[in-house]
Motif scaffolding. Structure first.
Motif, PDB file in Angstrom:
ATOM      1  N   UNK A 200      42.996  45.476  37.441  1.00 42.57           N
ATOM      2  CA  UNK A 200      42.629  45.439  38.999  1.00 42.57           C
ATOM      3  C   UNK A 200      42.057  44.287  39.279  1.00 42.57           C
ATOM      4  N   UNK A 201      42.489  43.674  40.504  1.00 40.40           N
ATOM      5  CA  UNK A 201      42.045  42.332  40.794  1.00 40.40           C
ATOM      6  C   UNK A 201      40.412  42.699  41.013  1.00 40.40           C
ATOM      7  N   UNK A 202      39.546  41.582  40.535  1.00 38.77           N
ATOM      8  CA  UNK A 202      37.952  41.886  40.787  1.00 38.77           C
ATOM      9  C   UNK A 202      37.636  41.839  42.472  1.00 38.77           C
ATOM     10  N   UNK A 203      36.410  42.434  42.556  1.00 40.96           N
ATOM     11  CA  UNK A 203      36.060  42.522  44.037  1.00 40.96           C
ATOM     12  C   UNK A 203      34.527  41.931  43.710  1.00 40.96           C
ATOM     13  N   UNK A 204      33.957  41.215  44.672  1.00 44.30           N
ATOM     14  CA  UNK A 204      32.568  40.822  44.810  1.00 44.30           C
ATOM     15  C   UNK A 204      31.791  41.696  45.545  1.00 44.30           C
ATOM     16  N   UNK A 205      30.705  42.106  44.978  1.00 50.44           N
ATOM     17  CA  UNK A 205      29.746  43.185  45.433  1.00 50.44           C
ATOM     18  C   UNK A 205      28.238  42.400  45.438  1.00 50.44           C
ATOM     19  N   UNK A 206      27.789  42.285  46.563  1.00 50.35           N
ATOM     20  CA  UNK A 206      26.489  41.857  46.757  1.00 50.35           C
ATOM     21  C   UNK A 206      25.525  42.877  46.129  1.00 50.35           C
ATOM     22  N   UNK A 207      24.378  42.416  45.547  1.00 49.15           N
ATOM     23  CA  UNK A 207      23.459  43.268  44.898  1.00 49.15           C
ATOM     24  C   UNK A 207      21.987  43.153  45.559  1.00 49.15           C
ATOM     25  N   UNK A 208      21.158  44.161  46.009  1.00 48.89           N
ATOM     26  CA  UNK A 208      21.422  45.503  45.246  1.00 48.89           C
ATOM     27  C   UNK A 208      22.424  46.173  45.982  1.00 48.89           C
ATOM     28  N   UNK A 209      22.854  47.125  45.578  1.00 49.85           N
ATOM     29  CA  UNK A 209      24.175  47.910  46.184  1.00 49.85           C
ATOM     30  C   UNK A 209      24.041  49.489  45.842  1.00 49.85           C
ATOM     31  N   UNK A 210      23.926  50.099  46.887  1.00 45.03           N
ATOM     32  CA  UNK A 210      23.876  51.473  46.664  1.00 45.03           C
ATOM     33  C   UNK A 210      25.286  52.443  47.152  1.00 45.03           C
ATOM     34  N   UNK A 211      26.062  51.492  47.722  1.00 46.11           N
ATOM     35  CA  UNK A 211      27.472  52.164  48.295  1.00 46.11           C
ATOM     36  C   UNK A 211      28.573  52.201  47.029  1.00 46.11           C
ATOM     37  N   UNK A 212      29.456  52.942  47.288  1.00 46.24           N
ATOM     38  CA  UNK A 212      30.325  53.226  46.439  1.00 46.24           C
ATOM     39  C   UNK A 212      31.398  51.978  46.443  1.00 46.24           C
ATOM     40  N   UNK A 213      32.107  51.822  45.373  1.00 40.99           N
ATOM     41  CA  UNK A 213      32.917  50.737  45.354  1.00 40.99           C
ATOM     42  C   UNK A 213      34.384  51.269  44.871  1.00 40.99           C
ATOM     43  N   UNK A 214      35.621  50.957  45.547  1.00 40.58           N
ATOM     44  CA  UNK A 214      36.666  51.511  44.691  1.00 40.58           C
ATOM     45  C   UNK A 214      37.489  50.389  44.272  1.00 40.58           C
ATOM     46  N   UNK A 215      38.068  50.394  43.021  1.00 40.00           N
ATOM     47  CA  UNK A 215      38.913  49.334  42.713  1.00 40.00           C
ATOM     48  C   UNK A 215      40.297  50.349  42.379  1.00 40.00           C
ATOM     49  N   UNK A 216      41.587  49.082  42.472  1.00 40.57           N
ATOM     50  CA  UNK A 216      42.673  49.814  42.161  1.00 40.57           C
ATOM     51  C   UNK A 216      43.440  48.820  40.868  1.00 40.57           C
ATOM     52  N   UNK A 217      43.963  49.737  40.088  1.00 42.50           N
ATOM     53  CA  UNK A 217      44.541  49.152  39.043  1.00 42.50           C
ATOM     54  C   UNK A 217      46.113  49.102  39.595  1.00 42.50           C
ATOM     55  N   UNK A 218      46.338  47.805  39.913  1.00 40.96           N
ATOM     56  CA  UNK A 218      47.662  47.502  40.508  1.00 40.96           C
ATOM     57  C   UNK A 218      48.615  46.262  40.131  1.00 40.96           C
ATOM     58  N   UNK A 219      48.333  45.972  38.859  1.00 44.90           N
ATOM     59  CA  UNK A 219      49.156  44.699  38.515  1.00 44.90           C
ATOM     60  C   UNK A 219      49.299  44.770  37.063  1.00 44.90           C
ATOM     61  N   UNK A 220      50.271  43.987  36.547  1.00 40.76           N
ATOM     62  CA  UNK A 220      50.219  43.978  34.827  1.00 40.76           C
ATOM     63  C   UNK A 220      50.068  42.558  34.604  1.00 40.76           C
ATOM     64  N   UNK A 221      49.255  42.281  33.742  1.00 42.88           N
ATOM     65  CA  UNK A 221      49.123  40.702  33.422  1.00 42.88           C
ATOM     66  C   UNK A 221      50.329  40.218  32.632  1.00 42.88           C
ATOM     67  N   UNK A 222      50.846  39.068  33.232  1.00 42.43           N
ATOM     68  CA  UNK A 222      51.952  38.287  32.533  1.00 42.43           C
ATOM     69  C   UNK A 222      51.704  38.104  31.022  1.00 42.43           C
TER      70      UNK A 222
END
Length: 86
Positions: free
Chosen positions: A64-86
């Motif tokens: 999954x491409x990483x996403x930036x999350x500011x802290x502190x954070x109480x919200x849900x975060x969704x990530x998607x496994x979407x590619x294969x490393x070459x």
């Protein structure tokens, strides 16, 4: 990961057969002794599935491409496994 740090600051391991999963990153998932996750203003959250079970991503892993999350954070975060490393 945190900006400026080359290795993960936290990790959680799960078996793929149990996915999808809900995870909570907290102090118990920290990998840096003496460092709190909340010492950082933001973190990058990502994931990978290793066919070999390794913690280090490598060619052929589903990622999954990483996403930036500011802290502190109480919200849900969704990530998607979407590619294969070459």
């Amino acid at each position: 990961r945190a900006p400026g740090i080359t290795r993960p600051i936290a990790a959680i391991r799960h078996t793929v057969s149990k996915w999808p999963v809900d995870l909570i990153l907290d102090e118990s998932s920290s990998m840096l002794a003496g460092t709190s996750l909340f010492d950082f203003a933001s973190i990058l959250i990502g994931a990978h599935i290793s066919s070999l079970g390794d913690a280090i991503s490598q060619s052929g892993d589903l990622v999954a491409d990483p996403i930036t999350v500011k802290l502190p954070n109480q919200d849900s975060v969704q990530i998607k496994l979407s590619r294969i490393l070459p």
